[in-house]
Design a protein around this motif. Structure first.
Motif, PDB file in Angstrom:
ATOM      1  N   ASP A   5       2.507 -13.795 -18.660  1.00 13.10           N
ATOM      2  CA  ASP A   5       3.153 -13.529 -19.948  1.00 13.10           C
ATOM      3  C   ASP A   5       3.048 -12.019 -20.196  1.00 13.10           C
ATOM      4  OD1 ASP A   5       0.584 -13.009 -20.787  1.00 13.10           O
ATOM      5  OD2 ASP A   5       0.447 -14.720 -22.146  1.00 13.10           O
ATOM      6  N   TYR A   7       0.983 -10.290 -21.788  1.00 18.47           N
ATOM      7  CA  TYR A   7      -0.374  -9.738 -21.679  1.00 18.47           C
ATOM      8  C   TYR A   7      -0.739  -9.458 -20.221  1.00 18.47           C
ATOM      9  CZ  TYR A   7      -1.045 -11.354 -26.511  1.00 18.47           C
ATOM     10  OH  TYR A   7      -0.940 -11.568 -27.857  1.00 18.47           O
ATOM     11  N   ASP A   8      -0.521 -10.455 -19.363  1.00 20.29           N
ATOM     12  CA  ASP A   8      -0.856 -10.279 -17.947  1.00 20.29           C
ATOM     13  C   ASP A   8      -0.069  -9.103 -17.359  1.00 20.29           C
ATOM     14  OD1 ASP A   8      -2.397 -12.897 -17.599  1.00 20.29           O
ATOM     15  OD2 ASP A   8      -0.442 -13.653 -18.238  1.00 20.29           O
ATOM     16  N   ILE A  11      -1.415  -5.683 -18.465  1.00 16.60           N
ATOM     17  CA  ILE A  11      -2.649  -5.297 -17.777  1.00 16.60           C
ATOM     18  C   ILE A  11      -2.333  -4.758 -16.381  1.00 16.60           C
ATOM     19  CG2 ILE A  11      -4.772  -6.245 -16.759  1.00 16.60           C
ATOM     20  CD1 ILE A  11      -4.922  -8.061 -19.332  1.00 16.60           C
ATOM     21  N   GLN A  14      -0.590  -1.374 -16.697  1.00 16.26           N
ATOM     22  CA  GLN A  14      -1.516  -0.299 -17.061  1.00 16.26           C
ATOM     23  C   GLN A  14      -2.362   0.107 -15.861  1.00 16.26           C
ATOM     24  OE1 GLN A  14      -3.497  -1.637 -20.715  1.00 16.26           O
ATOM     25  NE2 GLN A  14      -1.954  -0.557 -21.925  1.00 16.26           N
ATOM     26  N   ARG A  15      -2.638  -0.862 -14.983  1.00 17.25           N
ATOM     27  CA  ARG A  15      -3.368  -0.534 -13.767  1.00 17.25           C
ATOM     28  C   ARG A  15      -2.542   0.377 -12.857  1.00 17.25           C
ATOM     29  NH1 ARG A  15      -7.450   1.364 -11.263  1.00 17.25           N
ATOM     30  NH2 ARG A  15      -7.911   0.443  -9.236  1.00 17.25           N
ATOM     31  N   GLN A  18      -2.758   3.789 -14.295  1.00 19.97           N
ATOM     32  CA  GLN A  18      -4.086   4.365 -14.085  1.00 19.97           C
ATOM     33  C   GLN A  18      -4.236   4.835 -12.637  1.00 19.97           C
ATOM     34  OE1 GLN A  18      -7.479   1.725 -13.732  1.00 19.97           O
ATOM     35  NE2 GLN A  18      -8.717   3.045 -15.050  1.00 19.97           N
ATOM     36  N   GLN A 151      -8.548 -14.453 -14.185  1.00 15.76           N
ATOM     37  CA  GLN A 151      -8.402 -13.647 -15.395  1.00 15.76           C
ATOM     38  C   GLN A 151      -9.748 -13.106 -15.868  1.00 15.76           C
ATOM     39  OE1 GLN A 151      -5.760 -15.173 -18.376  1.00 15.76           O
ATOM     40  NE2 GLN A 151      -4.414 -16.131 -16.866  1.00 15.76           N
ATOM     41  N   THR A 154     -10.816 -10.179 -13.659  1.00 13.65           N
ATOM     42  CA  THR A 154      -9.947  -9.007 -13.571  1.00 13.65           C
ATOM     43  C   THR A 154     -10.360  -7.953 -14.601  1.00 13.65           C
ATOM     44  OG1 THR A 154      -8.117 -10.350 -12.764  1.00 13.65           O
ATOM     45  CG2 THR A 154      -7.556  -8.217 -13.714  1.00 13.65           C
ATOM     46  N   PHE A 155     -10.814  -6.818 -14.102  1.00  9.92           N
ATOM     47  CA  PHE A 155     -11.305  -5.724 -14.957  1.00  9.92           C
ATOM     48  C   PHE A 155     -12.397  -6.190 -15.905  1.00  9.92           C
ATOM     49  CE2 PHE A 155      -6.788  -4.301 -14.135  1.00  9.92           C
ATOM     50  CZ  PHE A 155      -7.146  -3.428 -13.141  1.00  9.92           C
TER      51      PHE A 155
ATOM     52  N   TYR B 120     -14.263   1.113 -19.172  1.00  9.78           N
ATOM     53  CA  TYR B 120     -15.284   0.070 -19.005  1.00  9.78           C
ATOM     54  C   TYR B 120     -16.494   0.331 -19.908  1.00  9.78           C
ATOM     55  CZ  TYR B 120     -13.098  -1.627 -14.620  1.00  9.78           C
ATOM     56  OH  TYR B 120     -12.268  -2.166 -13.678  1.00  9.78           O
ATOM     57  N   ARG B 123     -15.887  -0.542 -23.449  1.00 14.99           N
ATOM     58  CA  ARG B 123     -15.890  -1.984 -23.665  1.00 14.99           C
ATOM     59  C   ARG B 123     -17.296  -2.566 -23.603  1.00 14.99           C
ATOM     60  NH1 ARG B 123     -12.125  -4.786 -19.767  1.00 14.99           N
ATOM     61  NH2 ARG B 123     -12.561  -6.538 -21.152  1.00 14.99           N
ATOM     62  N   ASP B 146      -7.212   3.730 -20.975  1.00 16.44           N
ATOM     63  CA  ASP B 146      -6.460   3.357 -19.763  1.00 16.44           C
ATOM     64  C   ASP B 146      -5.925   1.936 -19.884  1.00 16.44           C
ATOM     65  OD1 ASP B 146      -6.549   5.670 -18.345  1.00 16.44           O
ATOM     66  OD2 ASP B 146      -8.161   5.058 -16.974  1.00 16.44           O
ATOM     67  N   PHE B 147      -6.727   1.074 -20.454  1.00 15.17           N
ATOM     68  CA  PHE B 147      -6.285  -0.303 -20.726  1.00 15.17           C
ATOM     69  C   PHE B 147      -6.412  -0.566 -22.210  1.00 15.17           C
ATOM     70  CE2 PHE B 147      -7.624  -0.309 -16.337  1.00 15.17           C
ATOM     71  CZ  PHE B 147      -6.599  -1.003 -15.713  1.00 15.17           C
ATOM     72  N   GLU B 149      -5.396  -3.836 -23.297  1.00 15.66           N
ATOM     73  CA  GLU B 149      -5.464  -5.299 -23.410  1.00 15.66           C
ATOM     74  C   GLU B 149      -6.468  -5.802 -22.375  1.00 15.66           C
ATOM     75  OE1 GLU B 149      -5.644  -8.074 -25.101  1.00 15.66           O
ATOM     76  OE2 GLU B 149      -3.757  -7.359 -25.969  1.00 15.66           O
ATOM     77  N   TYR B 151      -8.867  -9.289 -20.788  1.00 19.99           N
ATOM     78  CA  TYR B 151      -9.059 -10.736 -20.716  1.00 19.99           C
ATOM     79  C   TYR B 151     -10.365 -11.195 -21.364  1.00 19.99           C
ATOM     80  CZ  TYR B 151      -5.218 -11.139 -17.300  1.00 19.99           C
ATOM     81  OH  TYR B 151      -4.000 -11.134 -16.672  1.00 19.99           O
ATOM     82  N   GLN B 152     -11.427 -10.385 -21.170  1.00 18.85           N
ATOM     83  CA  GLN B 152     -12.768 -10.903 -21.478  1.00 18.85           C
ATOM     84  C   GLN B 152     -13.228 -10.563 -22.892  1.00 18.85           C
ATOM     85  OE1 GLN B 152     -12.101  -8.453 -19.367  1.00 18.85           O
ATOM     86  NE2 GLN B 152     -12.062  -9.425 -17.342  1.00 18.85           N
ATOM     87  N   LEU B 161      -9.135 -12.822 -24.534  1.00 24.07           N
ATOM     88  CA  LEU B 161      -7.677 -12.928 -24.719  1.00 24.07           C
ATOM     89  C   LEU B 161      -7.251 -14.357 -25.005  1.00 24.07           C
ATOM     90  CD1 LEU B 161      -4.871 -11.654 -24.665  1.00 24.07           C
ATOM     91  CD2 LEU B 161      -4.861 -11.931 -22.173  1.00 24.07           C
ATOM     92  N   ARG B 165      -4.241 -15.141 -27.586  1.00 22.69           N
ATOM     93  CA  ARG B 165      -2.857 -15.101 -27.082  1.00 22.69           C
ATOM     94  C   ARG B 165      -2.028 -16.245 -27.625  1.00 22.69           C
ATOM     95  NH1 ARG B 165      -3.854 -15.233 -20.722  1.00 22.69           N
ATOM     96  NH2 ARG B 165      -1.831 -14.233 -20.646  1.00 22.69           N
TER      97      ARG B 165
END
Lengths: 562, 165
Positions: A5, A7-8, A11, A14-15, A18, A151, A154-155, B120, B123, B146-147, B149, B151-152, B161, B165
């Protein structure tokens, strides 16, 4: 398939931005080699023997035909016209230019793919059963859980710089086709007596320099607690895993040093704080992920399709392919087909642009536009009608993907080795080729039955040599390439690490050594016994005596003494 | 004056990091001005040190936040050393201080700190960054975003998220 979606997508986009900035700063001299290395590795970019190597994730092995076409396009545009599928459900480009990688990532992002955390000391691509969702022996479909783990990992801000790499595999079938026992965390999805889903958690398995089988630290974990429990395991590892010696930095060393019981207790202690916190899965999130992995529009079929059965009768070659490459499906009238990327004379796991494009067509025509990649480095069409298997076989033959050798001796698992990899002590592809040439006679190969042969070019064990029935490890001996043999390894629920049989051999000896091992097997085999069963019955000594005949150094003790 | 990042702004700040001597002796703490003492020194001298509000505690990667426990909530400054940016133990320290021990003061990262780990770090609860002197601090500050959004669950956005969501 999981579909991104916004959001995914954000991300992943943005990677790309970066990483583009990191590459720019590296090329401008603002990031040193030492600084850029961990950053590029976390994006799957190695600097290899001839060129950089880019490793792209195929999450738990699932691909769409559209993604395969993109992989082909990138191989033509930025590489030398082929890709290599790995033992961890990733795909590698061996010749990209460093400055082109950001653009490749942008193109991958356009089809919901990425290279995030495919290397480096972080949580890697989560792997699973290539037959997930269709296997006749499946208990619970692991894919929604794999996606939830993808998910979460990931990061993950806390676990971006772990002591060492970290691999998670998930299995939900009776047979373990995901090799979960040799992963940092192995997860079995299962049902309890009441029919509720839960997990078994194993930690500390792994290959590499110190191969170990994982220990069960949590026999039953309720699904909503999956991520808080994983957070607890990773936090204990992040804080207490060794960072002074990279060879002792994997979680398996920590688990062994603490003992599995003490490690489990430490995790429980940490988990007590996290359990039922915000990371606890909601029913809606569990349901959301399951909605992506529903059955495709199967037709209602009887099974035992008459035209299929007639074709088996009529064509021994088709029949042989069905025996080896067609896997039983849970839905009547359907089958899962393994397209062999182990054609004799071709590096195991390689596919050309033309083959990728053709296989995307096959997926569209025969299997709902989806494909799988196996840790055995083959491609799978998971939902093929029995009535179309013959047509698919004809097409697969045309592109060289129909070698009927799945599970047989020439279905070798093999790393890229010294031809490409800068870590390797020895080449692995020429050894694979020599073995495939030696055992090129299909009837004979078929008669030999199931034999897992795994080749790694160095102790990092990307070819998983420890769990091959016959494992081959490239070693450096006075600057020459030699190969050490292990026997008796196996994967699955009864996973075992193979044992070294004796001194290593030169490359040119390897085909003969394999012939001798197979000869001992054939001479001692009872009925249709598998290689591994014969080995278990007669032990390693007869093999040692044969391969080291005339070489006292490696023979079994009692014979040498006699 | 050195420049550091605090709450995404570049500000001037000199705050010495006092290290335990090789013989295990504790260095003298200056009479005034923000200063960071090591966790062992803080534990040994906290009676006199806590009286003043401008003494912070710094953690080495192997130091355990559990030792400080809920006392962290009473401090205004804590710093965590990253001897190498690839040593991720400080990430766990940050989260534990913020999420378990109620620390709400300034959490500062120092050592091998530059643009590529700031997202990181932020966060994990860090809001102050002593960027390495040879790196461009103006560029580094952009790394925090850099980010945008995630997930965690983490500090700053405890809701993962899937709960949003």
């Amino acid at each position: 398939m999981y579909i991104y979606d916004e959001y995914d997508q954000k991300i992943v986009d943005q990677r790309v931005a970066q990483y583009r900035d990191q590459t720019r700063r590296y090329l401008a001299g603002e990031l040193t080699d030492d600084e850029f290395r961990p950053l590029r590795l976390q994006n799957g970019l190695y600097i290899q023997r001839h060129a950089p190597m880019l490793r792209v994730a195929i999450p738990y092995g699932n691909l769409t035909s559209r993604q395969v076409r993109k992989l082909a396009e990138l191989a033509a545009k930025y590489d030398k016209g082929y890709v290599h599928f790995t033992t961890r459900q990733n795909v590698q480009y061996n010749w990209p230019a460093l400055e082109n990688v950001p653009e490749m990532l942008a193109e991958l992002a356009s089809v919901q793919m990425h290279a995030i955390q495919t290397s480096g000391n972080c949580i890697r691509n989560t792997t699973s059963d290539q037959f997930a969702g269709v296997a006749y022996d499946e208990i619970v479909d692991p894919r929604p859980w794999c996606e939830i783990i993808r998910q979460w990992s990931t990061f993950h801000p806390e676990f971006a710089h772990l002591p060492r790499k970290f691999k998670i595999a998930v299995n939900g079938a009776k047979e373990d086709r995901a090799a979960i026992m040799v992963h940092d965390i192995g997860i079995t999805v299962k049902l309890n007596a009441a029919g509720q889903v839960g997990f078994e958690i194993y930690v500390g398995g792994g290959l590499g320099r110190t191969p170990m089988i994982g220990d069960l630290i949590k026999p039953w974990l309720e699904p909503e607690h999956l991520l808080t429990y994983l957070d607890a395991v990773l936090r204990v590892y992040n804080r207490y895993g060794r960072r002074d010696n990279k060879y002792k930095a994997r979680i398996k060393i920590l688990v062994k040093a603490m003992t599995p019981e003490a490690f489990a207790a430490k995790v429980e202690q940490e988990w007590a704080h996290l359990k039922s916190g915000p990371q606890t899965l909601t029913d809606e999130e569990i349901a959301r992920n399951h909605r992506f992995f529903t059955a495709p529009a199967y037709e209602t079929l009887q099974g035992d399709d008459p035209s299929f059965l007639a074709a088996i009768e009529a064509s021994p070659a088709f029949s042989r392919w069905v025996d080896r490459n067609v896997f039983a499906h849970k839905v009547p009238g359907y089958a899962a087909v393994t397209l062999s990327l182990k054609k004799h004379g071709v590096p195991p796991g390689d596919a050309t642009v033309e083959q990728l494009e053709a296989v995307a067509e096959l997926a569209d025509r025969f299997s709902f536009g989806e494909l799988r990649v196996s840790h055995g480095q083959n491609l799978i069409l998971a939902d093929v009608k029995e009535s179309e298997l013959f047509a698919l076989w004809e097409e697969a033959k045309r592109i060289g993907f129909a070698t009927p050798n799945i599970g047989l001796l020439t279905d070798l698992i093999c790393c890229p080795g010294g031809d490409f990899c800068s870590l390797a002590n020895a080449k692995s592809i020429p050894v694979a080729k020599a073995i495939q040439e030696r055992f090129d006679e299909l009837d004979y190969l078929f008669d030999l039955g199931e034999i897992d042969v795994n080749i790694s070019g160095c102790i990092n064990a990307c070819g998983h040599h420890h769990i091959g029935n016959i494992g081959i490890l490239g070693v450096d001996k006075n600057n020459a390439e030699f190969y050490q043999i292990t026997l008796g390894g196996r994967q699955g629920a009864d996973a075992q690490i193979g044992k070294v049989i004796g001194p290593s051999f030169a490359q040119e000896e390897m085909a003969d050594v394999m012939s001798k091992i197979i000869q001992v097997f054939v001479e001692n085999r009872e009925a249709d016994e598998r290689f591994i069963d014969t080995f278990d019955r007669i032990g390693a000594d007869p093999f040692k005596n044969k391969v080291y005949e005339g070489k006292p150094a490696g023979k079994a003790k009692k014979e040498v003494e006699a | 004056m050195s420049r550091i990042i605090v709450d995404k702004a570049i500000v001037e700040c000199d705050a010495p990091i006092l290290r335990v001597g090789e013989d295990g002796s504790f260095p003298a703490v200056p009479a005034s001005g923000l200063v960071f003492v090591s966790l062992p020194q803080y534990l040994a001298q906290k009676a006199e040190l806590t009286a003043r509000g401008d003494v912070g505690v710094w953690f080495a990667p192997a130091d355990e936040p559990e030792v400080l426990g809920d006392e962290a909530a009473g401090l205004a400054y804590i710093a965590v050393e990253f001897p190498a940016f690839t040593d991720g133990r400080g990430f766990s320290i940050g989260r534990l201080l913020r999420e378990r021990y109620g620390f709400t003061g300034q959490l500062r990262a120092f050592g091998d700190v530059f643009k590529d780990t700031l997202n990181y770090l932020a966060r994990c609860g860090f809001n102050a960054f002593v960027v390495r002197a040879d790196k461009d601090i103006e560029d580094a500050v952009k790394g925090i975003d850099d980010f945008t959004e995630f997930y965690q669950s983490a500090v700053g956005q405890p809701q993962p998220l899937f709960r949003r969501r």
